[in-house]
Design a protein around this motif. Structure first.
Motif, PDB file in Angstrom:
ATOM      1  N   PHE A  18       0.862  -1.074  -0.221  1.00  0.00           N
ATOM      2  CA  PHE A  18      -0.025  -0.077   0.111  1.00  0.00           C
ATOM      3  C   PHE A  18       0.848   1.321  -0.085  1.00  0.00           C
ATOM      4  CE2 PHE A  18      -2.625   3.336   2.228  1.00  0.00           C
ATOM      5  CZ  PHE A  18      -3.396   3.575   1.344  1.00  0.00           C
ATOM      6  N   ALA A  19       1.730   1.194   0.841  1.00  0.00           N
ATOM      7  CA  ALA A  19       2.722   2.430   0.946  1.00  0.00           C
ATOM      8  C   ALA A  19       3.421   2.686  -0.483  1.00  0.00           C
ATOM      9  CB  ALA A  19       3.783   2.131   1.966  1.00  0.00           C
ATOM     10  N   TYR A  20       3.867   1.560  -1.161  1.00  0.00           N
ATOM     11  CA  TYR A  20       4.631   1.714  -2.666  1.00  0.00           C
ATOM     12  C   TYR A  20       3.559   2.140  -3.614  1.00  0.00           C
ATOM     13  CZ  TYR A  20       9.321   1.347  -0.946  1.00  0.00           C
ATOM     14  OH  TYR A  20      10.466   1.752  -0.341  1.00  0.00           O
ATOM     15  N   LEU A  21       2.250   1.584  -3.381  1.00  0.00           N
ATOM     16  CA  LEU A  21       1.158   2.062  -4.233  1.00  0.00           C
ATOM     17  C   LEU A  21       1.046   3.417  -4.142  1.00  0.00           C
ATOM     18  CD1 LEU A  21      -1.698   0.490  -5.415  1.00  0.00           C
ATOM     19  CD2 LEU A  21      -2.458   1.905  -3.687  1.00  0.00           C
ATOM     20  N   VAL A  22       0.635   3.990  -3.005  1.00  0.00           N
ATOM     21  CA  VAL A  22       0.635   5.459  -2.801  1.00  0.00           C
ATOM     22  C   VAL A  22       2.026   6.155  -3.400  1.00  0.00           C
ATOM     23  CG1 VAL A  22       0.502   7.346  -1.093  1.00  0.00           C
ATOM     24  CG2 VAL A  22      -0.945   5.353  -1.076  1.00  0.00           C
ATOM     25  N   LEU A  23       3.120   5.899  -3.174  1.00  0.00           N
ATOM     26  CA  LEU A  23       4.226   6.662  -3.494  1.00  0.00           C
ATOM     27  C   LEU A  23       4.356   6.668  -5.101  1.00  0.00           C
ATOM     28  CD1 LEU A  23       7.362   7.658  -3.045  1.00  0.00           C
ATOM     29  CD2 LEU A  23       8.000   5.281  -3.105  1.00  0.00           C
ATOM     30  N   SER A  24       3.891   5.596  -5.788  1.00  0.00           N
ATOM     31  CA  SER A  24       4.307   5.382  -7.232  1.00  0.00           C
ATOM     32  C   SER A  24       3.049   6.354  -7.657  1.00  0.00           C
ATOM     33  CB  SER A  24       4.149   4.048  -7.791  1.00  0.00           C
ATOM     34  OG  SER A  24       2.780   3.469  -7.341  1.00  0.00           O
ATOM     35  N   ILE A  25       1.818   6.445  -7.337  1.00  0.00           N
ATOM     36  CA  ILE A  25       0.776   7.216  -7.880  1.00  0.00           C
ATOM     37  C   ILE A  25       0.902   8.630  -7.700  1.00  0.00           C
ATOM     38  CG2 ILE A  25      -1.727   7.675  -7.608  1.00  0.00           C
ATOM     39  CD1 ILE A  25      -2.490   4.762  -7.176  1.00  0.00           C
ATOM     40  N   CYS A  26       1.547   8.926  -6.470  1.00  0.00           N
ATOM     41  CA  CYS A  26       1.708  10.247  -6.237  1.00  0.00           C
ATOM     42  C   CYS A  26       2.835  10.816  -7.449  1.00  0.00           C
ATOM     43  CB  CYS A  26       2.274  10.437  -4.923  1.00  0.00           C
ATOM     44  SG  CYS A  26       0.989  10.666  -3.777  1.00  0.00           S
ATOM     45  N   TRP A  27       3.780  10.178  -7.418  1.00  0.00           N
ATOM     46  CA  TRP A  27       5.050  10.457  -8.314  1.00  0.00           C
ATOM     47  C   TRP A  27       4.379  10.386  -9.994  1.00  0.00           C
ATOM     48  CZ3 TRP A  27       9.061  13.142  -7.647  1.00  0.00           C
ATOM     49  CH2 TRP A  27       9.749  13.354  -6.537  1.00  0.00           C
ATOM     50  N   LEU A  28       3.735   9.342 -10.166  1.00  0.00           N
ATOM     51  CA  LEU A  28       3.291   9.352 -11.694  1.00  0.00           C
ATOM     52  C   LEU A  28       2.136  10.435 -11.957  1.00  0.00           C
ATOM     53  CD1 LEU A  28       2.395   5.585 -11.904  1.00  0.00           C
ATOM     54  CD2 LEU A  28       4.086   6.798 -13.443  1.00  0.00           C
ATOM     55  N   PHE A  29       1.162  10.978 -11.083  1.00  0.00           N
ATOM     56  CA  PHE A  29       0.648  12.102 -11.115  1.00  0.00           C
ATOM     57  C   PHE A  29       1.557  13.357 -11.250  1.00  0.00           C
ATOM     58  CE2 PHE A  29      -3.219   9.472 -10.522  1.00  0.00           C
ATOM     59  CZ  PHE A  29      -3.910   9.883 -11.481  1.00  0.00           C
ATOM     60  N   THR A  30       2.604  13.385 -10.453  1.00  0.00           N
ATOM     61  CA  THR A  30       3.664  14.707 -10.406  1.00  0.00           C
ATOM     62  C   THR A  30       4.230  14.938 -11.924  1.00  0.00           C
ATOM     63  OG1 THR A  30       4.159  14.242  -8.188  1.00  0.00           O
ATOM     64  CG2 THR A  30       5.649  15.468  -9.698  1.00  0.00           C
TER      65      THR A  30
END
Length: 94
Positions: A18-30
């Motif tokens: 879950f932590a890395y899911l959130v990390l990757s989505i945040c960076w992808l939308f950045t």
């Protein structure tokens, strides 16, 4: 009152995912407008997870690195990419 003995197996791995899911989505939308950076973000998140586990194993005495954590981190990143792709398709269609 009866006691229930409920155990959740490998909850730590779910938390890593879950932590890395959130990390990757945040960076992808950045970097949403730069589609070519998508795979750099994914690779960077995976490498970050690997480096953190290696450092836990080599630098600290009180933490251990775990290859299952690396697998859980990578799974979270790939799920984040999948979710990001689905959301970005819907945004482009509308």
């Amino acid at each position: 009152m009866p006691k229930f003995n409920i155990t959740v197996s490998h909850i730590d791995k779910w938390q890593h995912s879950f932590a890395y899911l959130v990390l990757s989505i945040c960076w992808l939308f950045t970097f949403y407008k730069k589609n070519t950076k998508k795979y750099i973000v994914v690779l960077s998140c995976i490498l970050f997870g690997i480096i953190i586990e290696v450092l836990q194993h080599t630098v600290t005495n009180y933490r251990t690195g775990d290859y299952l954590d690396v697998l859980a981190n990578t799974t979270g990143v790939l799920l984040g990419l999948l979710i990001f792709n689905q959301i970005s398709k819907k945004i482009l269609v509308n």
